[in-house]
Write an enzyme that holds these catalytic residues in place. Sequence first.
Site, short mmCIF file in Angstrom:
data_model
loop_
_atom_site.label_atom_id
_atom_site.label_comp_id
_atom_site.label_asym_id
_atom_site.label_seq_id
_atom_site.Cartn_x
_atom_site.Cartn_y
_atom_site.Cartn_z
N ARG A 65 0.78 -1.25 -0.01
CA ARG A 65 -0.18 0.08 0.11
C ARG A 65 0.86 1.42 -0.05
NH1 ARG A 65 -3.02 -3.23 3.59
NH2 ARG A 65 -2.53 -2.38 5.51
N CYS B 9 -5.65 -17.57 16.54
CA CYS B 9 -6.36 -17.51 17.96
C CYS B 9 -7.79 -18.25 17.83
CB CYS B 9 -6.59 -15.95 18.15
SG CYS B 9 -5.25 -14.89 18.38
N PRO C 252 21.17 -3.10 10.93
CA PRO C 252 19.89 -1.86 10.33
C PRO C 252 19.06 -2.22 9.09
CG PRO C 252 21.94 -0.83 10.65
CD PRO C 252 22.31 -2.39 10.75
N ILE D 203 17.93 -5.27 8.40
CA ILE D 203 17.12 -6.46 9.08
C ILE D 203 16.30 -5.81 10.08
CG2 ILE D 203 16.93 -8.69 9.78
CD1 ILE D 203 19.87 -9.20 8.90
#
Length: 547
Positions: free
Chosen positions: A23, A44, A276, A278
Site C-alpha cells: 500500500r 487465535c 539496520p 534487518i
Amino acid sequence: MGKKIIIVGGVAGGATTAAKLRRLDENAEIIMFERGEFISFANCGLPYYIGEVIKERSKLLVQTVEGMKQRYNMDIRNFTEVTSIDREQKIITARNVQTGQEYSETYDFLILSPGAKPIVPPIEGLQSSNVFTLRNIPDMDKIKGFVEEKSPQTAVVIGGGFIGLEMAENLKEAGLSVTIAEKSPQVMGPLDPEMAGIVQNHLVEKGINLVLNNGIEKVYQNGQLVVLESGEMLESDLIILAIGVAPENNLAKAAGLELGDRGGMKVNEYLQTSDPSIYALGDAIEVKDYVNGTPAMVPLAWPANRQAHIVAHSINGRDIKYPGTMGTSIVKIFDLTAALTGNNEKTLRRLSVPFEAVHIHPLSHAGYYPGASQIAIKLLFDKETGKIFGAQAVGEDGADKRIDVIATAIKGGLTIHDLQELELAYAPPFSSAKDPVNMAGYVASNIVDGMIETVQWDEIDDIIKKGGYLLDVRTVKEFENGHIEGAINIDLDQLRERLAEIPQDKTIHINCQVGLRGYLASRILQQNGFKVKNLTGGYKTYSILNK
C-alpha cells in the site's frame, strides 16, 4: 527499480507487513517466504474449530496464497524455509521443503517474522501419536482428526495458560473428560493468584479436574498414562502440550543478530535488529514493557499487527516509534471472561516497585436490570503519584470493556484520579451511572488522598494470629454463612450504638462482603478517634483462595 524486500514468515506479522508495504510502495519487489502451507490464518481461533464453536474451517483462512498474490502483486513462496542469512552480501538462502531445492535471493531489506514455537520438554513418551501441540492449521487438523477418528474419552492438557484453558474448554464441550496439569501454583500466570482463583473455581465447577503445583514427569503406555512430578498418574487418550512458547530464533542466532536473555531478537524503537537492514517483529522479538521499561517477551496478536505497520513505514522513510507492549489480553473460560492490562502484582514485586492495590466487585450493569453479574476488578497503582500500573478483571459480563478503558487510560498517561472523571456510556442494560472503572478510580483515590488505609487478602490472617483486631460489619446471617477466623461481628447499621465495644488501643481492621460497607465503617470509626484499615475487596476477595 524499486526496493527489494524479503519477508520471512507470514500470519499476523509477516503477511500484515507485506500488505502494508504494498500500500505504501507500488514499485517495491516483495517476496514472502513461509515454511508451511498457510500464509494468513486466524491462529487465535484454532481451539474453537476443534470444539466446533467455529463450524467452517475456511473461516479461519484470512487470505490464501493466490488471493494475496493477485491483490497485492507480490511473490509468495510457501513451503519454503529460509535457512541462512549472509548479512555482508545481503543474501538469504532458501529451501523448498517439498522438493529440497535450494537457492539464494538478494535483498535490500529483510524482515524476520518467524513467530514462536510450542515448548516441548525432553520428556520420555512425548513422541507418542496422541500427543499434540497447537500452533497452526496443520496442528489443528491433526487434533480435530484424532478426536473424530479415535473418539478419545479422556484428555490431559499440560499447562494452564491461554491456549491450555481454551483447549480444555473446547475438549470438555466436545464430551471429553479433561484434566489440566499445571506446574505453577495457579492457572493464567499473568493474573495475580486471587484473580486466577476465580478462574480455577469456575473450571472445577465446570467439571475440569484441575491439578496445580504438579508438572509432567513422564508419559507411559504409548501416551495413555501421564505421570506427574508428585507421582500422580492420569489416564490420557489425548494429550495437549500447552506449557508455553519460545521464539523461533535459529536463523537470527546463526546470522549473529543480537538476542535477549530469553532468546528474542533485540530491536530498537523502529524494530530494526542489530543489523539496520534487518527488521524483526511479532512473537520472536524482545520488546520493552510499556509500563516499567524492562525487556519482555509478549506473544500476542495486537503487538504483531502494530509492529507490521511501523516496519513498513520505516522502510519507506517514515519513522514511527514503537513505545513498548502493555500485554493487554483476554480469554474466555466457559462462562467467564478474564482480562488484564499492564503490570501485575507479581511483576511489581519482582522489580521492587512500590504499589497499592484495590479490589472491587461491582455489577456489570444496573442491578435492577435483568442479567447483571459481578465483575472482580483489581487495580494496581502508585500511591504517591496515582500512576496506573495495571488492572485485571474477571466476570461473566463486562470485563472486556473495563480493561479496554483502563488500557486506554494507561496509554494516555491518566492517573487513578482521572478514572473518576471518565464520562462513559450509561444505560441500565450496559452499565451503572458510576461505571466500574469510575468506582475503581474512587476507591484508589481514597487511598492516595489519605481518606483510608487498606490491608490485603493475603495479610489479614497473619495480622489476626499476631493479636490484631478484625471487625466484620456484615449482617449476622452473612457472618454465620462464612467469615474470617478470629473476626468480631458488629452489623454496620448497629456500629454507632456499639462503639464502646471496640478497643481504642488497637488498629481496627475492617471487612465486609466486597469493601463498600467496610469503607463506610472506616469513615465512622476514623471520625470517632479510631485507627482503621479496610480489607480491600472484603470477604469476597479473601474467600477466593481461603475456602
